[in-house]
Design a protein around this motif. Structure first.
Motif, short mmCIF file in Angstrom:
data_model
loop_
_atom_site.label_atom_id
_atom_site.label_comp_id
_atom_site.label_asym_id
_atom_site.label_seq_id
_atom_site.Cartn_x
_atom_site.Cartn_y
_atom_site.Cartn_z
N ASP A 47 0.81 -1.23 0.00
CA ASP A 47 0.00 0.00 0.00
C ASP A 47 0.84 1.27 0.00
O ASP A 47 0.40 2.32 -0.45
N ARG A 48 2.04 1.17 0.57
CA ARG A 48 2.86 2.38 0.69
C ARG A 48 3.40 2.86 -0.66
O ARG A 48 3.89 3.98 -0.76
N LEU A 49 3.33 2.02 -1.66
CA LEU A 49 3.80 2.47 -2.99
C LEU A 49 2.84 3.48 -3.59
O LEU A 49 3.23 4.30 -4.43
N LEU A 50 1.60 3.45 -3.16
CA LEU A 50 0.66 4.49 -3.59
C LEU A 50 0.42 5.49 -2.45
O LEU A 50 0.49 6.69 -2.66
N TYR A 168 6.41 7.34 8.31
CA TYR A 168 7.23 6.17 7.98
C TYR A 168 8.56 6.29 8.73
O TYR A 168 8.91 7.35 9.24
N SER A 169 9.33 5.19 8.70
CA SER A 169 10.57 5.21 9.47
C SER A 169 11.61 6.16 8.84
O SER A 169 11.54 6.50 7.66
N ASP A 170 12.55 6.57 9.68
CA ASP A 170 13.65 7.43 9.25
C ASP A 170 14.48 6.69 8.20
O ASP A 170 14.95 5.58 8.45
N PRO A 171 14.68 7.27 7.01
CA PRO A 171 15.43 6.54 5.99
C PRO A 171 16.93 6.44 6.29
O PRO A 171 17.63 5.63 5.70
N PHE A 172 17.43 7.26 7.21
CA PHE A 172 18.87 7.23 7.53
C PHE A 172 19.07 7.15 9.04
O PHE A 172 19.65 8.04 9.66
N PRO A 173 18.59 6.08 9.66
CA PRO A 173 18.61 6.05 11.13
C PRO A 173 20.01 5.95 11.72
O PRO A 173 20.21 6.29 12.88
#
Ligand code: FE
Length: 447
Positions: A47-50, A168-173
């Motif tokens: 679902d997150r792709l849309l 959404y989660s941090d892309p660079f945690p």
């Protein structure tokens, strides 16, 4: 589809006389830019792709395909006649042309699935890299490669704030803090003003049409803050009923506030006695010495009224960031002309730093973090500079003149290769989802 934008002769006159780069260097930029946009989106699935239909975000599946479409359109399909060859993907223009496909319809398109979309990206990139090797001295190809890199970097930042919007989660945690805070006076910098050359010079290399060209503006003496407004500063406004008092807001700002129903900046929450904020998928304690972020232009203006300050104009901002008055010249970056690095500016990282970090990046006039950390709203409405001529990518600036406010300086999510002192960003005054904060000026002039 055949599209004509202008004849080649006219177009070549508009081109900056670019110094040709080593094609390997440009290829490296293309790959680095792709790696970054991919890293920010690679975990999105199902679902997150849309994703939800918000006015401020795109469906990621569409946006990933749009990156490939843009690169192919400018770097592969454009012909010297001004015509465009067909895409390698059937109906690509009907799917991904952002000027032709209305934002609200992008969720309804028959988009290829993610595997095919990534395949289209890879195929186009491969062909552009081959063309760079084959035609290393093609000036217009080099121009459009730079354009495609900048475009992808800007979308990477948009993906970044989309992830914040959607929790959404941090892309660079795992990215570490690159620079320790260092003492910095909180006093304003007192600047004499006078004649200033606002904008980019032809010698600056690739720039956008909205930066062209440098022209004289006259500035009155002014005083500007050395550092951005912190969360601690802004908290005083919040706790002094800033979001309830009509007198801090102008008409348009008050109308926005009534519909937004905010009592603090977006993402601020107070579950108990302690202020916190949501950062991507988690909540953290409000970092008091970091710049306030996710405030829109109306909030920035209201804060200024509360603090009896004002926003800088964009000319004042660029003067404070770029002028080296001893040398009588402007600098490409606040610290000089050396390429950005972590000690100078918080760019291409994972989070904001305290406003007094990155001391080595101070401008010649003494302002800190003019680049990086958070974009800074200016008082200025986005309009063309005198003598403006539209560049080949006509939809970049022109449609937004008169309705958007100028922001300067880049954020922690902006890439090092993108930003410079003359860069003009622009958003509508209601946008609080972007990584933007505030720097203020004193209301009384110093002179
Ligand atoms: Fe785009």
């Amino acid at each position: 589809m055949i599209a004509i934008f202008m004849d080649e002769l006219h177009y070549s006159k508009l081109m900056i006389p670019l110094v040709l780069d080593d094609p390997e260097y440009l290829a490296g930029q293309l790959v680095a830019s792709r790696n970054r946009s991919t890293r920010i989106t690679c975990d999105l699935e199902a679902d997150r792709l849309l994703g939800p239909r918000f006015a401020t975000v795109n469906p990621p599946l569409w946006e990933i395909g749009h990156l490939a479409w843009f690169q192919e359109y400018w770097c592969l399909r454009r012909r010297p006649s001004g015509a465009y060859a067909p895409s390698i993907l059937p109906d690509a223009d009907k799917l991904y042309d952002s000027a032709a496909v209305a934002h609200e319809t992008r969720w309804n398109l028959p988009l290829p699935d993610i595997k095919r979309t990534r395949g289209y990206q890879a195929d186009v990139l491969e062909r552009v890299l081959r063309r760079l090797t084959r035609e290393p001295e093609d000036e217009s190809l080099q121009y459009f490669v730079r354009l495609a890199v900048a475009h992808e970097d800007m979308h990477a930042e948009a993906f970044h704030y989309t992830r914040q919007t959607l929790a959404y989660s941090d892309p660079f945690p795992d990215a570490g803090a690159p620079s320790e805070p260092a003492a910095c006076s909180v006093a304003d910098v007192d600047l004499p003003g006078g004649l200033f050359r606002l904008g980019a010079e032809p010698a600056d290399g690739f720039v956008f049409d909205n930066e062209k060209w440098a022209h004289d503006v006259r500035l009155s003496p002014f005083r500007i803050a050395r550092v951005a407004v912190t969360n601690a500063d802004y908290l005083k406004f919040v706790e002094d009923s800033g979001y309830a008092r009509r007198d801090f807001w102008d008409e348009e700002g008050w109308t926005w506030l009534q519909s937004a129903q905010q009592q603090a900046p977006r993402y601020w929450i107070r579950p108990d006695d302690t202020w916190r904020l949501r950062r991507f998928a988690h909540t953290i304690l409000l970092p008091l010495d970091s710049p306030v972020m996710h405030v829109n232009w109306h909030e920035a203006q209201a804060y200024c009224r509360f603090a009896r300050r004002r926003l800088p104009t964009e000319a004042e901002w660029e003067y404070a960031a770029a002028l080296d008055s001893t040398a009588g010249k402007k600098r490409r970056y606040p610290w000089g002309n050396a390429h950005p690095q972590a000690a100078y500016a918080n760019l291409e990282s994972s989070n904001t730093l305290a406003v007094n970090a990155c001391a080595r990046g101070d401008s010649a006039l003494g302002c800190r973090q003019m680049l990086g950390n958070v974009w800074e709203w200016t008082a200025t409405t986005f309009t063309p500079y005198p003598g403006y001529v539209v560049d080949p990518y006509q939809q970049y600036s022109q449609p937004w003149f008169g309705t958007h406010k100028v922001l300067r300086g880049g954020s922690f999510a902006t890439t090092q290769r993108l930003i410079r002192n003359t860069w003009r960003n622009f958003y509508t005054p209601d946008r609080g989802d972007i990584f933007a904060g505030i720097r203020t000026c004193a209301i009384e002039s110093a002179g």
